[in-house]
Design an enzyme around this catalytic site. Structure first.
Site, PDB file in Angstrom:
ATOM      1  N   GLU A 106       0.857  -1.177   0.000  1.00 35.16           N
ATOM      2  CA  GLU A 106       0.000   0.000   0.000  1.00 35.16           C
ATOM      3  C   GLU A 106       0.897   1.232   0.000  1.00 35.16           C
ATOM      4  O   GLU A 106       1.741   1.394   0.885  1.00 35.16           O
ATOM      5  CB  GLU A 106      -0.926   0.019   1.223  1.00 35.16           C
TER       6      GLU A 106
ATOM      7  N   ASP B 157      -5.510   9.469   9.578  1.00 35.83           N
ATOM      8  CA  ASP B 157      -4.183   9.036   9.997  1.00 35.83           C
ATOM      9  C   ASP B 157      -3.733   9.737  11.267  1.00 35.83           C
ATOM     10  O   ASP B 157      -4.026  10.911  11.493  1.00 35.83           O
ATOM     11  CB  ASP B 157      -3.179   9.298   8.874  1.00 35.83           C
TER      12      ASP B 157
ATOM     13  N   TYR C  74     -10.610  -3.712   3.668  1.00 30.53           N
ATOM     14  CA  TYR C  74      -9.695  -3.243   4.705  1.00 30.53           C
ATOM     15  C   TYR C  74     -10.529  -3.033   5.963  1.00 30.53           C
ATOM     16  O   TYR C  74     -11.288  -2.078   6.067  1.00 30.53           O
ATOM     17  CB  TYR C  74      -9.054  -1.931   4.242  1.00 30.53           C
TER      18      TYR C  74
END
Length: 274
Positions: A56, A67, A182
């Site tokens: 990734e 994030d 995911y």
């Protein structure tokens, strides 16, 4: 350079091969251009040498809302050197000169793709050998424009599923996804605490009734022990912040960073295969 593709995606073939061997996927994440643009491809090859099955590659963005601070700072380091989405596509093309097998998934946010243009992005990504695209802030309901282009250029749209995702919402996501799902193992941002495998298993079970896609787990994977624990119940593990931290700690000694990336990923590979 345009990369020729055989029937069936590289991601699909990767998981089929792993399943036949009774193995789990190891999927490392790094931010493209961190800490310098000309080292990213070397990092990618090092990750494959250490046992990565899929890579990734993060698209640097000024507001990476999903994030934590580790990857936020990685984006800042890359952006400081002017790394753009077009540069990242050039990196993938460079990587493909030596490696035509390892799937590459771009992970990032919608704004850089919109700026480049959906058609231009999908076309160039397909040409250079990108295999999948995960756009964090693009829900499946908003894929009317980009989704068909990803399909046209044989790019798997990959989506996030969270512990808080309702069954109805999960069904919608699964209907739009390909490649793999995911699963975000923890509430919060990347780099959070280690996930609990039993809790992850409880959330993955209903997803397996909704899709045949591989279920890969990220957020909180930091060493061989946590990777092996989660891999008991998942089809693959995704590790990001632990690797990006090694890059940050060796910002001015990239060769040392490579050694540490390989050491950590090798530990995880051995733990997964044990």
């Amino acid at each position: 350079m345009t990369v020729a593709r055989e029937h069936g995606s590289r991601i699909e073939k990767c998981f089929a091969s792993l399943s036949a061997q009774g193995r789990k996927a190891l999927i490392p994440y790094i931010t493209a251009g961190d800490p310098l643009p000309d080292i990213t491809v070397d990092y990618m090859h090092a990750l494959v040498e250490a046992g990565a099955d899929i890579i990734e590659l993060g698209v640097p963005f000024s507001d990476p809302m999903a994030d934590g601070p580790v990857i936020q700072k990685a984006c800042e380091r890359a952006l400081k050197h002017g790394v753009r989405l077009t540069d990242l596509l050039d990196m993938v093309a460079d990587f493909r000169r030596k490696d035509t097998q390892t799937p590459v998934v771009l992970m990032g946010y919608l704004n850089p793709i919109e700026r480049l243009g959906f058609e231009e992005f999908a076309r160039r990504a397909g040409e250079v050998g990108v295999d999948g695209v995960l756009v964090v802030d693009m829900p499946p309901e908003e894929t009317d424009e980009l989704g068909p282009l990803l399909s046209q250029y044989r790019l798997d749209p990959i989506f996030l599923v969270a512990p808080t995702t309702s069954p109805e919402r999960a069904a919608t996501i699964c209907a739009h996804a390909s490649g793999y799902l995911y699963y975000v193992s923890l509430k919060g941002v990347t780099g959070a605490a280690s996930p609990n495998a039993d809790d992850v298993a409880e959330h993955l079970a209903p997803l397996r009734h909704l899709t045949n896609l591989p279920l890969c787990v990220g957020f909180g994977i930091r060493d061989g022990a946590s990777a092996a624990e989660v891999a008991r119940v998942a089809d693959g593990v995704i590790v990001g912040s632990a690797l990006v931290s090694r890059i940050a700690e060796n910002e001015h000694t990239p060769r040392q960073a490579i050694a540490e990336l390989k050491a950590l990923l090798s530990e995880m590979r051995q733990a997964l295969d044990a």
